[in-house]
Design a protein around this motif. Structure first.
Motif, PDB file in Angstrom:
ATOM      1  N   CYS A 101       0.855  -1.183   0.000  1.00  0.00           N
ATOM      2  CA  CYS A 101       0.000   0.000   0.000  1.00  0.00           C
ATOM      3  C   CYS A 101       0.895   1.239   0.000  1.00  0.00           C
ATOM      4  O   CYS A 101       1.603   1.499   0.981  1.00  0.00           O
ATOM      5  N   ALA A 102       0.874   1.965  -1.129  1.00  0.00           N
ATOM      6  CA  ALA A 102       1.696   3.168  -1.290  1.00  0.00           C
ATOM      7  C   ALA A 102       1.012   4.109  -2.276  1.00  0.00           C
ATOM      8  O   ALA A 102       0.451   3.652  -3.273  1.00  0.00           O
ATOM      9  N   GLU A 103       1.077   5.377  -2.008  1.00  0.00           N
ATOM     10  CA  GLU A 103       0.590   6.360  -2.978  1.00  0.00           C
ATOM     11  C   GLU A 103       1.610   6.497  -4.108  1.00  0.00           C
ATOM     12  O   GLU A 103       1.252   6.542  -5.276  1.00  0.00           O
ATOM     13  N   LYS A 104       2.885   6.622  -3.721  1.00  0.00           N
ATOM     14  CA  LYS A 104       3.989   6.727  -4.668  1.00  0.00           C
ATOM     15  C   LYS A 104       5.169   6.001  -4.065  1.00  0.00           C
ATOM     16  O   LYS A 104       5.307   5.976  -2.844  1.00  0.00           O
ATOM     17  N   ALA A 133      -0.742  -4.324  -5.585  1.00  0.00           N
ATOM     18  CA  ALA A 133      -0.447  -2.968  -5.137  1.00  0.00           C
ATOM     19  C   ALA A 133      -1.740  -2.169  -5.078  1.00  0.00           C
ATOM     20  O   ALA A 133      -2.631  -2.343  -5.909  1.00  0.00           O
ATOM     21  N   THR A 134      -1.812  -1.306  -4.073  1.00  0.00           N
ATOM     22  CA  THR A 134      -2.967  -0.437  -3.922  1.00  0.00           C
ATOM     23  C   THR A 134      -2.508   0.869  -3.299  1.00  0.00           C
ATOM     24  O   THR A 134      -1.345   1.022  -2.917  1.00  0.00           O
ATOM     25  N   THR A 135      -3.417   1.813  -3.196  1.00  0.00           N
ATOM     26  CA  THR A 135      -3.167   3.059  -2.483  1.00  0.00           C
ATOM     27  C   THR A 135      -4.097   3.086  -1.285  1.00  0.00           C
ATOM     28  O   THR A 135      -4.915   2.184  -1.101  1.00  0.00           O
ATOM     29  N   SER A 136      -4.005   4.140  -0.498  1.00  0.00           N
ATOM     30  CA  SER A 136      -4.960   4.291   0.605  1.00  0.00           C
ATOM     31  C   SER A 136      -5.915   5.450   0.314  1.00  0.00           C
ATOM     32  O   SER A 136      -6.494   6.013   1.245  1.00  0.00           O
ATOM     33  N   GLU A 137      -6.063   5.756  -0.986  1.00  0.00           N
ATOM     34  CA  GLU A 137      -7.014   6.796  -1.414  1.00  0.00           C
ATOM     35  C   GLU A 137      -6.778   8.116  -0.690  1.00  0.00           C
ATOM     36  O   GLU A 137      -7.713   8.782  -0.277  1.00  0.00           O
ATOM     37  N   PHE A 141      -1.422   7.960   7.018  1.00  0.00           N
ATOM     38  CA  PHE A 141      -0.019   8.287   6.760  1.00  0.00           C
ATOM     39  C   PHE A 141       0.444   7.812   5.390  1.00  0.00           C
ATOM     40  O   PHE A 141       1.281   8.455   4.765  1.00  0.00           O
ATOM     41  N   VAL A 142      -0.111   6.713   4.891  1.00  0.00           N
ATOM     42  CA  VAL A 142       0.231   6.270   3.535  1.00  0.00           C
ATOM     43  C   VAL A 142      -0.320   7.277   2.532  1.00  0.00           C
ATOM     44  O   VAL A 142       0.380   7.672   1.590  1.00  0.00           O
ATOM     45  N   GLY A 143      -1.548   7.707   2.726  1.00  0.00           N
ATOM     46  CA  GLY A 143      -2.175   8.672   1.829  1.00  0.00           C
ATOM     47  C   GLY A 143      -1.459  10.006   1.790  1.00  0.00           C
ATOM     48  O   GLY A 143      -1.435  10.685   0.764  1.00  0.00           O
ATOM     49  N   ALA A 150       2.878  -3.005   4.078  1.00  0.00           N
ATOM     50  CA  ALA A 150       2.780  -4.271   3.351  1.00  0.00           C
ATOM     51  C   ALA A 150       2.089  -5.304   4.226  1.00  0.00           C
ATOM     52  O   ALA A 150       2.264  -5.323   5.448  1.00  0.00           O
ATOM     53  N   TYR A 151       1.286  -6.125   3.578  1.00  0.00           N
ATOM     54  CA  TYR A 151       0.576  -7.232   4.225  1.00  0.00           C
ATOM     55  C   TYR A 151       0.941  -8.499   3.466  1.00  0.00           C
ATOM     56  O   TYR A 151       1.081  -8.474   2.239  1.00  0.00           O
ATOM     57  N   ALA A 152       1.078  -9.605   4.181  1.00  0.00           N
ATOM     58  CA  ALA A 152       1.395 -10.862   3.510  1.00  0.00           C
ATOM     59  C   ALA A 152       0.742 -12.035   4.232  1.00  0.00           C
ATOM     60  O   ALA A 152       0.621 -12.029   5.459  1.00  0.00           O
TER      61      ALA A 152
END
Length: 159
Positions: A101-104, A133-137, A141-143, A150-152
């Motif tokens: 999960c990352a914006e950039k 991969a995804t963003t947090s919209e 803090f990720v946004g 990361a999740y696994a």
């Protein structure tokens, strides 16, 4: 059949002056992840998922961030050691399913390279490693582009 599932989660803050390593590869980005090691958030989540599945505690237990030998270490080394710990307990890796999960930066173009590196390190087929991969919209803090998570999930089987 003795199969087990483990879940891993990791997050690191972005900071200037560090290289960005995710999934065992270096990404071209002006900031990197803060941490004692190279802070490869994906590998750390995978290690925790594998260790959890085998009931071998967590990455911090085996590779503490207070130990000088792990300072700036390549997380691929930690993953190799994790896989070795599993093999000592007679476990084989079935598959890994992970989400970043990352914006950039954009992660999708790098997924095949990450899968190839992780396949080599864990000695499992590329098609046993799913990375999404995804963003947090733009939320949290990720946004705000302050960090990456990361999740696994890992499936292991007793040999």
């Amino acid at each position: 059949m003795n199969i087990r599932v483990g879940f891993g989660y990791d997050m690191h803050r972005l900071e200037e002056g560090r290289e960005l390593w995710i999934g065992g590869i270096q990404l071209d980005y002006p900031m990197g992840l803060q941490g004692h090691s190279d802070a490869d958030v994906l590998i750390h989540a995978i290690c925790d998922a594998l260790l959890g599945a085998a009931n071998l505690r967590d990455i911090g237990y085996h590779f503490p961030d207070t130990a000088p030998e792990f300072e700036r270490i390549d997380s691929k080394v930690l993953l190799r050691k994790t896989v070795s710990l599993l093999r000592e307990q007679q476990y084989a890796i079935g598959n890994i399913d992970a989400t970043l999960c990352a914006e950039k930066p954009k992660i999708n173009p790098h997924i095949p390279s990450m899968q190839a590196v992780l396949s080599e390190v864990m000695q499992i087929p590329v098609d046993a490693i799913s990375i999404k991969a995804t963003t947090s919209e733009k939320m949290g803090f990720v946004g705000r582009e302050e960090g990456i998570t990361a999740y696994a999930v890992a499936l292991i089987e007793k040999r």
